[in-house]
Design a protein around this motif. Structure first.
Motif, mmCIF file in Angstrom:
data_model
loop_
_atom_site.group_PDB
_atom_site.id
_atom_site.type_symbol
_atom_site.label_atom_id
_atom_site.label_comp_id
_atom_site.label_asym_id
_atom_site.label_seq_id
_atom_site.Cartn_x
_atom_site.Cartn_y
_atom_site.Cartn_z
ATOM 1 N N GLU A 48 -40.016 -82.696 -0.281
ATOM 2 C CA GLU A 48 -38.796 -82.094 0.209
ATOM 3 C C GLU A 48 -37.635 -82.406 -0.724
ATOM 4 O O GLU A 48 -37.435 -83.560 -1.109
ATOM 5 C CB GLU A 48 -38.475 -82.621 1.610
ATOM 6 C CG GLU A 48 -37.150 -82.154 2.174
ATOM 7 C CD GLU A 48 -36.778 -82.860 3.465
ATOM 8 O OE1 GLU A 48 -35.896 -82.348 4.184
ATOM 9 O OE2 GLU A 48 -37.377 -83.920 3.755
ATOM 10 N N GLY A 49 -36.880 -81.392 -1.075
ATOM 11 C CA GLY A 49 -35.660 -81.601 -1.821
ATOM 12 C C GLY A 49 -34.586 -82.179 -0.922
ATOM 13 O O GLY A 49 -34.263 -81.594 0.114
ATOM 14 N N VAL A 50 -34.030 -83.310 -1.297
ATOM 15 C CA VAL A 50 -33.048 -84.020 -0.492
ATOM 16 C C VAL A 50 -31.631 -83.698 -0.932
ATOM 17 O O VAL A 50 -30.777 -83.330 -0.115
ATOM 18 C CB VAL A 50 -33.293 -85.534 -0.544
ATOM 19 C CG1 VAL A 50 -32.217 -86.283 0.232
ATOM 20 C CG2 VAL A 50 -34.675 -85.867 0.003
ATOM 21 N N SER A 51 -31.377 -83.855 -2.213
ATOM 22 C CA SER A 51 -30.046 -83.641 -2.752
ATOM 23 C C SER A 51 -30.148 -83.495 -4.258
ATOM 24 O O SER A 51 -31.088 -84.006 -4.874
ATOM 25 C CB SER A 51 -29.124 -84.814 -2.386
ATOM 26 O OG SER A 51 -27.798 -84.577 -2.820
ATOM 27 N N SER A 52 -29.182 -82.816 -4.853
ATOM 28 C CA SER A 52 -29.167 -82.657 -6.296
ATOM 29 C C SER A 52 -27.738 -82.484 -6.781
ATOM 30 O O SER A 52 -26.839 -82.132 -6.008
ATOM 31 C CB SER A 52 -30.042 -81.478 -6.751
ATOM 32 O OG SER A 52 -29.691 -80.286 -6.090
ATOM 33 N N CYS B 12 -36.587 -89.338 -8.104
ATOM 34 C CA CYS B 12 -35.560 -88.574 -8.782
ATOM 35 C C CYS B 12 -36.206 -87.745 -9.876
ATOM 36 O O CYS B 12 -37.263 -88.094 -10.408
ATOM 37 C CB CYS B 12 -34.438 -89.454 -9.342
ATOM 38 S SG CYS B 12 -34.896 -90.560 -10.685
ATOM 39 N N ALA B 13 -35.580 -86.626 -10.179
ATOM 40 C CA ALA B 13 -36.097 -85.691 -11.154
ATOM 41 C C ALA B 13 -34.943 -85.116 -11.957
ATOM 42 O O ALA B 13 -33.802 -85.086 -11.493
ATOM 43 C CB ALA B 13 -36.881 -84.568 -10.467
ATOM 44 N N ALA B 14 -35.248 -84.648 -13.162
ATOM 45 C CA ALA B 14 -34.219 -84.129 -14.053
ATOM 46 C C ALA B 14 -34.691 -82.852 -14.723
ATOM 47 O O ALA B 14 -35.890 -82.640 -14.944
ATOM 48 C CB ALA B 14 -33.847 -85.167 -15.114
ATOM 49 N N ARG B 15 -33.731 -82.011 -15.045
ATOM 50 C CA ARG B 15 -33.964 -80.829 -15.852
ATOM 51 C C ARG B 15 -32.802 -80.642 -16.792
ATOM 52 O O ARG B 15 -31.666 -81.038 -16.468
ATOM 53 C CB ARG B 15 -34.148 -79.583 -14.973
ATOM 54 C CG ARG B 15 -32.908 -79.203 -14.180
ATOM 55 C CD ARG B 15 -33.137 -77.970 -13.306
ATOM 56 N NE ARG B 15 -33.506 -76.801 -14.070
ATOM 57 C CZ ARG B 15 -32.649 -75.968 -14.658
ATOM 58 N NH1 ARG B 15 -31.338 -76.174 -14.565
ATOM 59 N NH2 ARG B 15 -33.109 -74.937 -15.344
ATOM 60 N N HIS B 16 -33.059 -80.059 -17.939
ATOM 61 C CA HIS B 16 -31.978 -79.701 -18.849
ATOM 62 C C HIS B 16 -31.362 -78.403 -18.348
ATOM 63 O O HIS B 16 -32.042 -77.375 -18.246
ATOM 64 C CB HIS B 16 -32.498 -79.527 -20.271
ATOM 65 C CG HIS B 16 -33.040 -80.782 -20.874
ATOM 66 N ND1 HIS B 16 -32.244 -81.875 -21.154
ATOM 67 C CD2 HIS B 16 -34.302 -81.123 -21.244
ATOM 68 C CE1 HIS B 16 -32.987 -82.822 -21.672
ATOM 69 N NE2 HIS B 16 -34.232 -82.398 -21.737
ATOM 70 N N GLY B 17 -30.094 -78.450 -18.017
ATOM 71 C CA GLY B 17 -29.406 -77.286 -17.506
ATOM 72 C C GLY B 17 -28.256 -77.690 -16.619
ATOM 73 O O GLY B 17 -27.955 -78.882 -16.464
ATOM 74 N N THR B 18 -27.626 -76.691 -16.020
ATOM 75 C CA THR B 18 -26.428 -76.948 -15.243
ATOM 76 C C THR B 18 -26.627 -76.767 -13.747
ATOM 77 O O THR B 18 -25.824 -77.273 -12.959
ATOM 78 C CB THR B 18 -25.288 -76.024 -15.709
ATOM 79 O OG1 THR B 18 -24.074 -76.360 -15.029
ATOM 80 C CG2 THR B 18 -25.625 -74.563 -15.425
ATOM 81 N N ILE B 19 -27.666 -76.067 -13.347
ATOM 82 C CA ILE B 19 -27.838 -75.722 -11.942
ATOM 83 C C ILE B 19 -28.666 -76.772 -11.220
ATOM 84 O O ILE B 19 -29.787 -77.071 -11.644
ATOM 85 C CB ILE B 19 -28.495 -74.336 -11.795
ATOM 86 C CG1 ILE B 19 -27.628 -73.278 -12.475
ATOM 87 C CG2 ILE B 19 -28.706 -73.997 -10.324
ATOM 88 C CD1 ILE B 19 -28.257 -71.898 -12.503
ATOM 89 N N LYS C 133 -40.211 -77.644 -8.393
ATOM 90 C CA LYS C 133 -40.864 -76.966 -9.509
ATOM 91 C C LYS C 133 -39.910 -76.652 -10.647
ATOM 92 O O LYS C 133 -40.356 -76.354 -11.751
ATOM 93 C CB LYS C 133 -41.528 -75.674 -9.020
ATOM 94 C CG LYS C 133 -40.561 -74.628 -8.497
ATOM 95 C CD LYS C 133 -41.307 -73.399 -8.011
ATOM 96 C CE LYS C 133 -40.360 -72.354 -7.436
ATOM 97 N NZ LYS C 133 -39.427 -71.844 -8.471
ATOM 98 N N GLU C 134 -38.621 -76.714 -10.408
ATOM 99 C CA GLU C 134 -37.633 -76.435 -11.440
ATOM 100 C C GLU C 134 -37.370 -77.638 -12.337
ATOM 101 O O GLU C 134 -36.692 -77.490 -13.356
ATOM 102 C CB GLU C 134 -36.315 -75.985 -10.812
ATOM 103 C CG GLU C 134 -36.428 -74.722 -9.966
ATOM 104 C CD GLU C 134 -36.716 -73.484 -10.787
ATOM 105 O OE1 GLU C 134 -37.122 -72.463 -10.192
ATOM 106 O OE2 GLU C 134 -36.541 -73.522 -12.016
ATOM 107 N N TYR C 135 -37.891 -78.771 -11.990
ATOM 108 C CA TYR C 135 -37.605 -80.003 -12.720
ATOM 109 C C TYR C 135 -38.764 -80.409 -13.606
ATOM 110 O O TYR C 135 -39.934 -80.219 -13.250
ATOM 111 C CB TYR C 135 -37.241 -81.124 -11.747
ATOM 112 C CG TYR C 135 -35.929 -80.866 -11.052
ATOM 113 C CD1 TYR C 135 -34.752 -81.426 -11.523
ATOM 114 C CD2 TYR C 135 -35.868 -80.044 -9.935
ATOM 115 C CE1 TYR C 135 -33.545 -81.176 -10.902
ATOM 116 C CE2 TYR C 135 -34.660 -79.780 -9.308
ATOM 117 C CZ TYR C 135 -33.506 -80.347 -9.799
ATOM 118 O OH TYR C 135 -32.301 -80.093 -9.180
#
Length: 124
Positions: free
Chosen positions: A46-50, A96-103, A109-111
């Motif tokens: 589950e996505g909690v916060s970002s 925790c997870a990270a992606r390069h980007g602004t959104i 799956k986006e991370y």
């Protein structure tokens, strides 16, 4: 490449508070979105916060809105998740997870980069 290390998990009573930390290292740390996710036994992740490091945009799941607060100290390359009024249903492994980007996407799956997780247990 980004490396993430979570810390701050533990055992807390219902109604208590806990602060999780996600320390990032590597490259491109000034252009990241960081998400907190959790997974309990028998449940989907589950996505909690970002949060976006570029404009500060945030997302909160309805289940934690008003109780959890996400923040980032860019100078320390660290994102925090302050968890208040904890409930037994908050019990899970938190990642925790990270992606390069602004959104600050809500979906895991986006991370691209993930930490090892930290256990949060809320119990009397």
């Amino acid at each position: 490449q980004v490396q993430l290390v979570e810390s701050g998990g533990g055992l807390v009573q219902p109604g208590g508070s806990l602060r999780l930390s996600c320390a990032a290292s590597g490259s491109g740390l000034d252009y990241l979105a960081i998400g907190w996710f959790r997974q309990a036994p028998g449940k989907e992740r589950e996505g909690v916060s970002s949060i976006s490091t570029t404009d500060g945009s945030t997302y909160y799941a309805d289940s934690v809105k008003g109780r959890f607060t996400i923040s980032r100290d860019n100078a320390k390359n660290t994102v925090y998740l302050q968890m208040n009024s904890l409930k037994p249903e908050d019990t899970a492994v938190y990642y925790c997870a990270a992606r390069h980007g602004t959104i600050p996407y809500r979906e895991g799956k986006e991370y691209d980069y993930w930490g090892q997780g930290t256990q949060v247990t809320v119990s009397s």
